[in-house]
Enzyme design. Structure first.
Site: not given
Length: 238
Positions: A8, A129
């Site tokens: 990330d 998500d």
């Protein structure tokens, strides 16, 4: 099964968030490019990248870093975060990534997802998500009232080549993935599913291997914190 070590990127650094909270993050000293190269040297074949800056801004903020990662590591990369138009998709494909993950833009505009699958066949992955069964968007800052399963049924025939399912409540917690909800998603998905969020041990990886319609699993914080031995993990990367 494919193992996807996760990188990330925030402010050009490797970070990990807990439950998608940008105020609850850990920064790591290795650069994203160095970290990707180390995964390649360990023997991994795949890599999952999230541009957190992109997720917040809607721009391909770190495309130059992604290009360098692909060039130097030669890993099969999937990338998500802030990809909301055809131009951004093309930038990443031109940079050499294997899959471009559409999340918020796909949920807000199903026609965009459908057209992207037609325009870039085999290259589009869908990132879903969820929190308590409902989809979240825009770097998990925005909730929707649409259930994950209902949305998937609506777009199931669009030609998505891969689905990444993340339970936000599990992400970064190392409490094991939400296997039950992931199994529901995988049971109706027309494309193979990648498990994301909460991987804590090699046992989670082994459990995922035995599930139906699961292509792979994403491992992030458990690697950075040393909870999973890389030599054990890479053996599972088939």
């Amino acid at each position: 099964m494919k193992i996807f070590p996760a990188i990330d990127i925030k402010d050009k650094k490797c970070v990990r968030l807990v439950k998608g909270d940008f105020d609850n993050k850990t920064e790591y000293k290795n650069s994203p490019v160095y970290q990707a190269k180390s995964y390649k040297d360990q023997g991994f074949k795949n890599l999952h990248i999230v541009d957190l800056d992109g997720a917040l801004t809607g721009e391909t903020v770190n495309v130059d870093i992604v290009y360098e990662i692909v060039k130097k590591s030669n890993l099969k990369v999937e990338i998500g975060g802030g990809i909301r138009n055809f131009e951004s998709i093309k930038k990443y494909i031109d940079a050499g990534v294997e899959k471009v993950i559409l999340g918020s833009a796909a949920i807000k505009n199903k026609d965009f997802l459908k057209d992207a699958c037609l325009k870039f066949p085999g290259k589009i992955a869908l990132g879903l998500d969820a929190k308590n069964g409902k989809l979240s968007m825009s770097g998990w800052k925005e909730s929707s009232n649409k259930s994950t399963l209902d949305f998937l049924k609506e777009v199931n025939n669009y030609g998505v080549s891969r689905l990444i399912f993340t339970d936000i409540e599990k992400d970064g917690t190392k409490e094991s993935p939400n296997f039950a909800e992931t199994s529901k998603v995988a049971s109706i998905s027309n494309c193979p599913v990648i498990i994301s969020g909460g991987v804590s041990s090699i046992n989670d990886v082994i459990k995922a291997r035995n599930m139906e319609n699961i292509e792979g699993i994403i491992v992030g914080k458990a690697i950075y914190d040393g909870d999973i031995k890389l030599e054990e993990l890479v053996k599972e990367d088939a």
